[in-house]
Enzyme design. Structure first.
Site, PDB file in Angstrom:
ATOM      1  CD  GLU A 147     -33.751  -3.694 -11.880  1.00 16.05           C
ATOM      2  OE1 GLU A 147     -34.259  -3.718 -10.763  1.00 16.05           O
ATOM      3  OE2 GLU A 147     -32.690  -3.108 -12.132  1.00 16.05           O
ATOM      4  CG  ASN A 154     -34.908   3.745 -18.462  1.00 15.42           C
ATOM      5  OD1 ASN A 154     -34.248   3.724 -19.499  1.00 15.42           O
ATOM      6  ND2 ASN A 154     -35.351   2.659 -17.858  1.00 15.42           N
ATOM      7  CG  HIS A 205     -33.137  -4.704  -0.117  1.00 19.78           C
ATOM      8  ND1 HIS A 205     -33.913  -3.604  -0.348  1.00 19.78           N
ATOM      9  CD2 HIS A 205     -32.250  -4.760  -1.149  1.00 19.78           C
ATOM     10  CE1 HIS A 205     -33.533  -3.024  -1.485  1.00 19.78           C
ATOM     11  NE2 HIS A 205     -32.532  -3.703  -1.977  1.00 19.78           N
ATOM     12  CG  HIS A 206     -28.061  -3.703   3.898  1.00 17.14           C
ATOM     13  ND1 HIS A 206     -26.861  -4.183   4.374  1.00 17.14           N
ATOM     14  CD2 HIS A 206     -28.967  -3.902   4.887  1.00 17.14           C
ATOM     15  CE1 HIS A 206     -27.043  -4.656   5.596  1.00 17.14           C
ATOM     16  NE2 HIS A 206     -28.309  -4.510   5.932  1.00 17.14           N
ATOM     17  CD  GLU A 207     -30.868   1.059  -3.211  1.00 21.89           C
ATOM     18  OE1 GLU A 207     -31.144   0.146  -3.969  1.00 21.89           O
ATOM     19  OE2 GLU A 207     -29.865   1.805  -3.362  1.00 21.89           O
ATOM     20  CG  HIS A 225     -28.993  -5.876  -7.483  1.00 24.57           C
ATOM     21  ND1 HIS A 225     -30.144  -5.959  -8.209  1.00 24.57           N
ATOM     22  CD2 HIS A 225     -28.696  -7.146  -7.097  1.00 24.57           C
ATOM     23  CE1 HIS A 225     -30.551  -7.209  -8.274  1.00 24.57           C
ATOM     24  NE2 HIS A 225     -29.691  -7.961  -7.584  1.00 24.57           N
ATOM     25  CD  GLU A 226     -28.696  -1.153  -8.608  1.00 25.67           C
ATOM     26  OE1 GLU A 226     -28.487  -1.237  -7.382  1.00 25.67           O
ATOM     27  OE2 GLU A 226     -29.698  -1.636  -9.161  1.00 25.67           O
ATOM     28  CD  GLU A 284     -29.304  -1.376 -13.648  1.00 24.97           C
ATOM     29  OE1 GLU A 284     -30.351  -0.748 -13.830  1.00 24.97           O
ATOM     30  OE2 GLU A 284     -28.936  -1.799 -12.533  1.00 24.97           O
TER      31      GLU A 284
HETATM   32  C1  NOJ Z   1     -32.427  -1.732  -8.180  1.00 21.37           C
HETATM   33  C2  NOJ Z   1     -32.248  -3.192  -8.001  1.00 21.37           C
HETATM   34  O1  NOJ Z   1     -31.701  -3.794  -9.142  1.00 21.37           O
HETATM   35  C3  NOJ Z   1     -33.594  -3.773  -7.655  1.00 21.37           C
HETATM   36  O2  NOJ Z   1     -33.515  -5.180  -7.591  1.00 21.37           O
HETATM   37  C4  NOJ Z   1     -34.059  -3.194  -6.352  1.00 21.37           C
HETATM   38  O3  NOJ Z   1     -35.333  -3.678  -6.075  1.00 21.37           O
HETATM   39  C5  NOJ Z   1     -34.124  -1.669  -6.439  1.00 21.37           C
HETATM   40  N1  NOJ Z   1     -32.899  -1.173  -6.926  1.00 21.37           N
HETATM   41  C6  NOJ Z   1     -34.397  -1.030  -5.096  1.00 21.37           C
HETATM   42  O4  NOJ Z   1     -33.332  -1.230  -4.228  1.00 21.37           O
HETATM   43 CA    CA Z   2     -30.576  -2.648 -11.012  1.00 20.78          CA
END
Ligand code: NOJ
Ligand code: CA
Length: 711
Positions: free
Chosen positions: A517, A202, A422-424, A492-493, A180
């Site tokens: 973001e 960051n 959403h699955h963080e 993501h990531e 990123e």
């Molecule tokens: C980073 C992701 O790119 C973002 O879209 C998400 O809202 C946050 N992580 C939290 O999961």
């Molecule tokens: Ca991200």
């Protein structure tokens, strides 16, 4: 008739081949040409049996003799002492139809050279497979089944890309855990000096070298060649970085290590991913290249009818800007899944994913014809979700008390809106895999067909890296399992894409770069979206999340002084220039209400395409693309401008002969990303296939056009 230039090119080529053969052993030298004859690849064994290749484009050197090889944990290697046993050449030509994409038919046409090598001292065998397309080269190492090389550990791969000089590079630092970054444009010789400055506070940079960079790497030579280095079909192998010898301008592959410092655990028969070199003297060809997709396997999903491109909104930007929060309460110092009764806890009042708020978004999304809505912060665990190496944070099935899942599910269904889950994972991989079946089942039971997953924070188990072999395997495991459940994935990531969406088209998006973001985390460079199509998007679509109309983030959160470094029209252009079958309108409903005339473009723009035309392009400076919507007679054009204002000059000759109305959304007079970003003008005019448009784009600006037939 042969002209002088052709003659010069011919003699230059012959001279170079001879020189190459002299360093190599003439017996094993092999030449491969692209179908159109413009690209030429020579392979030879150099003195000592070292595999080596070089590449030219229309007689100009792209890669000088570059070594190939691998090192193994048992202290042997495939870098020297090799002999050529045999070679095979083939030609391949097919046209295939992607489930979704920038066009509905893709030609896969290449000439192939397969070199069978043997190392007499170990009696081991290695195959090198080269595919030369009109737009570039793919090469990979293949390990045939053999007793002498059954299980083995790769400690390093030494694939060189020897450049001809101090090219201009658009690069981000090598890093095992994040992609990123903002891009830096510099000479190769300046990378070392810029490296520190490109690492922002960051991000925890774990680069292995002061000259290590990530792929896809974009380069431009002084003799006008555009060169892109990346990889294709990254499966069961670590992700490749590139390490530069900045005296000789030679990049060498550098694989992401695992927790033990090893690179890849292999068992023959097996192979590495493809190493790719896309080349042209026209920057637009880099964007038009389908080489990465073509080097991936055909689709493995039989019934793909459930995979659908979509346009969505999200209860998201309000959390990213700090206007609301993912968490529900301040009261829980330590959440233990299944043990915390949230109904007994005092809400802090800033929770974004409340039933009422979600219904507001559903209403807005439905009213404006969107397909889907993403909601983040719906599930328990956000009070204490990352940074402490907690193994079990989320279970992906337990909503907060103020998120009434059945009520929201029914409401969304009534309004014709699909919910995106959403699955963080907070990068707790064991935890996610433990819960995955249950989580996917829960989604299907509640009508969710798509999931946005995320991998924030250090990988658990400790010591693994985001892009090591073990972790690369996890990302694909999640996509394949999702396919079993008919679920689309937007991760993501996760590791940067390498065209795997051809094989697994339920992988409809990835972030894997600096998404929008960051416009709420201090901002990105104005040219960021004019370089991403040349770099990150070479591997596959990005969930960039465009559509930010409000530049001043203080309006959402007085404590957030970040600024969106684009004009409003630049944001509109991204729906065309940043190809993705999944497009978000990322800003808040109340903001779109203020700009309904400009918002109309986001409502109208297509998300799946029959054909694309790359009209203007220069890395990080500008990208102008025209596309025809799939299945309907509508054309859209986007032009994204970097830091410097310019005048785009295009001819609409991609249109079939006829009369059309073009609605043009253009930067207003004096628009500027910094001090006048919301200045825009919208006008309609009649056009034909002969029309020429000259349109000014502001610094950090752009334009967007919709064209429909007129009778
Ligand atoms: C980073 C992701 O790119 C973002 O879209 C998400 O809202 C946050 N992580 C939290 O999961
Ligand atoms: Ca991200």
């Amino acid at each position: 008739m042969i002209n002088l230039n052709d003659m010069k090119t011919f003699f230059r080529t012959v001279g170079r081949v001879l020189a190459f053969l002299l360093v190599g052993e003439s017996l094993s030298a092999q030449q491969l040409q692209s179908p159109d004859g413009k690209l030429c690849m020579n392979f030879a064994l150099q003195e000592g049996g070292k595999p080596c290749y070089e590449l030219t484009f229309e007689g100009k050197t792209v890669l000088r003799p570059s070594l190939l090889g691998l090192y193994f944990k048992d202290n042997t290697d495939f870098c020297h002492g090799m002999t050529v046993e045999d070679t095979e050449t083939t030609t391949f030509d097919e046209t295939w139809n992607p489930v979704w994409g920038e066009e509905s038919a893709i030609r896969n046409h290449y000439n192939e050279l397969l070199v069978h090598l043997r190392q007499p001292s170990t009696n081991r065998r290695l195959d090198l497979r080269f595919r030369l397309f009109d737009d570039g080269l793919g090469l990979r190492y293949e390990f045939p089944m053999q007793r002498e090389l059954n299980y083995f550990i790769i400690t390093e791969e030494c694939t060189q890309f020897a450049l001809t000089g101090d090219h201009i590079a658009w690069w981000i630092p090598g890093d095992y855990d994040t992609q990123e970054y903002d891009y830096t444009r510099s000479r190769l010789s300046e990378i070392r000096q810029y490296m520190g400055a490109s690492i922002t506070d960051n991000l925890s940079q774990t680069s292995f070298s002061p000259t290590g960079v990530q792929t896809a790497l974009m380069l431009k030579s002084d003799d006008g060649l555009y060169i892109n280095l990346h990889e294709a079909a990254l499966v069961n192998y670590p992700c490749m970085h590139l390490n530069l010898d900045d005296k000789n301008f030679v990049f060498t592959s550098w694989l992401t290590p695992d927790a033990n410092g090893d690179k890849a655990y292999m068992q023959s028969p097996c192979h590495t991913p493809w190493r790719t070199v896309i080349v042209s003297d026209d920057a637009r060809d880099i964007l038009a290249s389908r080489l990465t997709l073509n080097l991936n396997d055909p689709c493995r999903i039989e019934d793909t009818s459930w995979i659908k491109p979509c346009k969505y909104m999200g209860v998201w930007w309000e959390m990213i800007t700090g206007m609301s929060d993912w968490s529900y309460t301040n009261e829980v110092p330590n959440v233990h899944l299944g043990e915390t009764d949230y109904t007994q806890l005092k809400p802090h009042g800033r929770h974004g994913a409340t039933t009422e708020n979600v219904k507001r978004y559903i209403d807005f999304a439905a009213k404006h014809g969107f397909d889907a809505l993403l909601v983040e912060g719906w599930n328990q665990g956000w009070e204490d979700w990352f940074g402490n190496f907690k193994d079990e944070v989320f279970d992906f099935v337990s909503p907060y008390p103020d998120f009434d899942l059945p009520a929201i599910r029914d409401y969304a269904r009534e309004k014709g809106i699909k919910m995106i889950m959403h699955h963080e994972t907070s990068s707790s991989i064991r935890n996610y895999e433990r819960h995955m079946d249950e989580a996917y089942r829960f989604m299907k039971e509640n009508g969710y067909d798509a999931v946005k997953s995320g991998y924030v924070g250090d990988i658990i188990p400790k010591g693994q890296n985001h892009y090591c072999q073990w972790q690369v395997n996890h990302y694909l495991y999640a996509v394949k399992k999702a396919a079993d459940y008919k679920i689309m994935v937007n991760a993501h990531e996760a590791v940067r894409p390498t065209g795997l969406c051809r094989t697994w088209p339920n992988l409809i998006g990835n972030e894997s770069a600096r998404g929008s973001e960051y416009q709420a985390f201090g901002g990105s460079k104005p040219g960021h979206t004019a370089i991403l199509p040349f770099t990150r998007l070479v591997g596959g679509p990005m969930d960039y999340t465009p559509g930010l109309f409000e530049n001043d983030i203080r309006k959402y959160n007085p404590n957030n002084t970040s600024w969106v470094n684009t004009t409003l029209c630049n944001q509109l252009s991204l729906y065309v220039t940043m190809y993705s079958p999944l497009q978000m309108a990322a800003d808040l409903p109340q903001t779109y209400e203020r700009f309904l005339d400009a918002f109309q473009f986001i409502k109208d723009v297509a998300v799946d395409w029959e054909q694309s035309w790359y009209l203007e392009a220069e890395p990080m400076a500008y990208v102008t693309i025209a596309r025809k919507a799939k299945g309907c007679d509508e054309w859209f054009i986007g032009s994204t401008c970097g830091e410097e204002a310019r005048t785009s000059d295009i001819v609409l000759d991609f249109l079939p002969k006829g009369k059309y109305i073009a609605t043009i959304y253009q930067d207003g007079k004096n628009a500027h990303y910094r001090n006048n970003p919301q200045a825009y003008q919208i006008r309609s005019q009649k056009v034909t296939e002969k029309s020429r448009l000259k349109l000014w784009t502001a610094p950090g600006g752009g334009y967007a056009i919709r064209i429909v037939p007129f009778s």
